[in-house]
Design a protein around this motif. Sequence first.
Motif, PDB file in Angstrom:
ATOM      1  N   GLY A 239     -43.091  23.969  22.824  1.00 11.68           N
ATOM      2  CA  GLY A 239     -44.084  23.815  21.771  1.00 11.68           C
ATOM      3  C   GLY A 239     -44.086  22.436  21.146  1.00 11.68           C
ATOM      4  O   GLY A 239     -45.138  21.883  20.818  1.00 11.68           O
ATOM      5  N   SER A 240     -42.890  21.841  21.006  1.00  8.02           N
ATOM      6  CA  SER A 240     -42.769  20.541  20.357  1.00  8.02           C
ATOM      7  C   SER A 240     -43.383  19.413  21.166  1.00  8.02           C
ATOM      8  O   SER A 240     -43.798  18.392  20.600  1.00  8.02           O
ATOM      9  CB  SER A 240     -41.296  20.218  20.088  1.00  8.02           C
ATOM     10  OG  SER A 240     -40.736  21.153  19.204  1.00  8.02           O
ATOM     11  N   MET A 241     -43.407  19.563  22.482  1.00  9.42           N
ATOM     12  CA  MET A 241     -43.907  18.459  23.301  1.00  9.42           C
ATOM     13  C   MET A 241     -45.350  18.658  23.771  1.00  9.42           C
ATOM     14  O   MET A 241     -45.894  17.825  24.492  1.00  9.42           O
ATOM     15  CB  MET A 241     -42.990  18.218  24.505  1.00  9.42           C
ATOM     16  CG  MET A 241     -42.902  19.339  25.506  1.00  9.42           C
ATOM     17  SD  MET A 241     -41.855  18.870  26.932  1.00  9.42           S
ATOM     18  CE  MET A 241     -40.324  18.424  26.125  1.00  9.42           C
ATOM     19  N   LEU A 242     -46.002  19.735  23.349  1.00  6.31           N
ATOM     20  CA  LEU A 242     -47.357  19.995  23.825  1.00  6.31           C
ATOM     21  C   LEU A 242     -48.351  18.910  23.419  1.00  6.31           C
ATOM     22  O   LEU A 242     -49.174  18.470  24.225  1.00  6.31           O
ATOM     23  CB  LEU A 242     -47.840  21.360  23.314  1.00  6.31           C
ATOM     24  CG  LEU A 242     -47.199  22.590  23.962  1.00  6.31           C
ATOM     25  CD1 LEU A 242     -47.764  23.869  23.351  1.00  6.31           C
ATOM     26  CD2 LEU A 242     -47.385  22.589  25.467  1.00  6.31           C
ATOM     27  N   GLY A 268     -50.809  31.523  19.647  1.00  8.62           N
ATOM     28  CA  GLY A 268     -51.735  32.648  19.598  1.00  8.62           C
ATOM     29  C   GLY A 268     -51.499  33.620  20.735  1.00  8.62           C
ATOM     30  O   GLY A 268     -51.595  34.844  20.568  1.00  8.62           O
ATOM     31  N   ALA A 269     -51.171  33.078  21.911  1.00  6.57           N
ATOM     32  CA  ALA A 269     -50.847  33.943  23.047  1.00  6.57           C
ATOM     33  C   ALA A 269     -49.609  34.777  22.742  1.00  6.57           C
ATOM     34  O   ALA A 269     -49.526  35.957  23.113  1.00  6.57           O
ATOM     35  CB  ALA A 269     -50.621  33.095  24.300  1.00  6.57           C
ATOM     36  N   LEU A 296     -42.748  36.002  34.471  1.00  5.92           N
ATOM     37  CA  LEU A 296     -44.056  35.406  34.199  1.00  5.92           C
ATOM     38  C   LEU A 296     -43.911  33.989  33.655  1.00  5.92           C
ATOM     39  O   LEU A 296     -44.632  33.071  34.070  1.00  5.92           O
ATOM     40  CB  LEU A 296     -44.823  36.275  33.203  1.00  5.92           C
ATOM     41  CG  LEU A 296     -46.204  35.768  32.781  1.00  5.92           C
ATOM     42  CD1 LEU A 296     -47.120  35.625  33.991  1.00  5.92           C
ATOM     43  CD2 LEU A 296     -46.820  36.700  31.741  1.00  5.92           C
ATOM     44  N   ALA A 297     -42.984  33.780  32.716  1.00  2.77           N
ATOM     45  CA  ALA A 297     -42.769  32.447  32.141  1.00  2.77           C
ATOM     46  C   ALA A 297     -42.356  31.452  33.218  1.00  2.77           C
ATOM     47  O   ALA A 297     -42.821  30.301  33.240  1.00  2.77           O
ATOM     48  CB  ALA A 297     -41.711  32.508  31.045  1.00  2.77           C
ATOM     49  N   VAL A 319     -47.655  30.263  28.739  1.00  2.98           N
ATOM     50  CA  VAL A 319     -46.236  30.571  28.600  1.00  2.98           C
ATOM     51  C   VAL A 319     -45.985  31.275  27.267  1.00  2.98           C
ATOM     52  O   VAL A 319     -45.079  32.102  27.141  1.00  2.98           O
ATOM     53  CB  VAL A 319     -45.380  29.292  28.718  1.00  2.98           C
ATOM     54  CG1 VAL A 319     -43.903  29.582  28.423  1.00  2.98           C
ATOM     55  CG2 VAL A 319     -45.509  28.698  30.118  1.00  2.98           C
ATOM     56  N   GLY A 320     -46.811  30.967  26.271  1.00  2.00           N
ATOM     57  CA  GLY A 320     -46.674  31.648  24.984  1.00  2.00           C
ATOM     58  C   GLY A 320     -46.809  33.154  25.110  1.00  2.00           C
ATOM     59  O   GLY A 320     -46.114  33.909  24.417  1.00  2.00           O
TER      60      GLY A 320
END
Length: 398
Positions: A239-242, A268-269, A296-297, A319-320
């Motif tokens: 999340g931090s590097m998105l 949100g996912a 899945l991830a 991935v979320g």
Amino acid sequence: MTRQDDESHPAALGLLALLFFMWGFVTVLNDILVPHLKALFSLNATMAMLVQLSFFGAYFVVGLPAGWWVARIGYRRGIVVGLVVAATGALGFALSSWLSSYAAFLGALFILAAGITVLQVAANPYVTRLGPPRTAASRLNLTQGINSLGTTLAPAVGAWLIFDGSGAQSVRMPYLAIAGLLVVLAVVFSIVRLPVPQTQATTTTTTTTTTSASVWRHRRLRLGAVAIFVYVGAEVGIGSMLVLFFGQTEVASMGAAEAGYYVSYYWGAAMVGRFIGAAIQRRHSPAKVLIVACALATILLGLTVGLMGETAVVTVLAVGLANSIMFPTIFSLAVDGLGEKTSRGSGVLVMAIVGGAIIPVAMGALVDGFGYRVALGSATLAYAYIAWFARYGTKDDS
């Protein structure tokens, strides 16, 4: 106290959901702070990730003492203390905007996170014990779904308020508002009456140890703590590097503000997945659902680093969805059967959230040294361990 064994106290769960929303919102604002402070102080990726190190480092420092403290004063008082400390940190962060000092921002984030640590130690096990043990994972997934509503809104709100070109001052009003809301919640929780859960009956044959036995003797708790460590590290690191990842020319060449809005889809996912997971886990084994989520991830990250381009935007955001049920499921599996030691076990697991401090910094170093493909691909190691924990780590303690 009403019939704890067959009631889930919906009113209490609704009030607790407000806490889950708030700490989710505050935590994911860090995903906006990382690129904002990186640009403001001309930092490299590794130094920018110190935002996460300061925030999640508090979990390691405060987790175990918080578990002991909550066990002594009770869940409700623990929640009030956590809210007051978190409000103090948010106020300090807002005041740091006048100093325009990176160190001051990091210190305030540590205090804010210390309060949230106490909240997590109190609220997570409280939710698992507000109803029958067999639906604990489902209940925690439901409240974590509300948490994900906060994490979904935070990047969009943060991108709108913080990426406004006014430098350090742009964080002032958002964090003053957060401090005010946390104070209001502290007042509410100090005056309302909440049900006091009885000691949870043992739910497995592995928990016949005496109350004097160390909580560390529980194998599933030890292995679950490692699972929490690597999960939070992977989730936060991704999340931090998105925002920075989406700005790469080989991906989508997005500006920071536009990319910040896209981060909301990642969280949100997770929100959607948690509500779905809460229903699925009422019918299927939480451990099996966790294994599927890890698979899945791993597939989605493989597609992300293999394809890159705009397709990678979709796959990495998805991935979320895979992450959605992981934290509450790992947590509920790890504390299963701890009984009156649940508060101390919760402290151990919350301490393990320090993975969100260490792994993102390591991923930032991988970005600086090898690029985003290697950094994102490294997260698959975390999902491999979590799948192993779900399959083998929840066996009887020995």
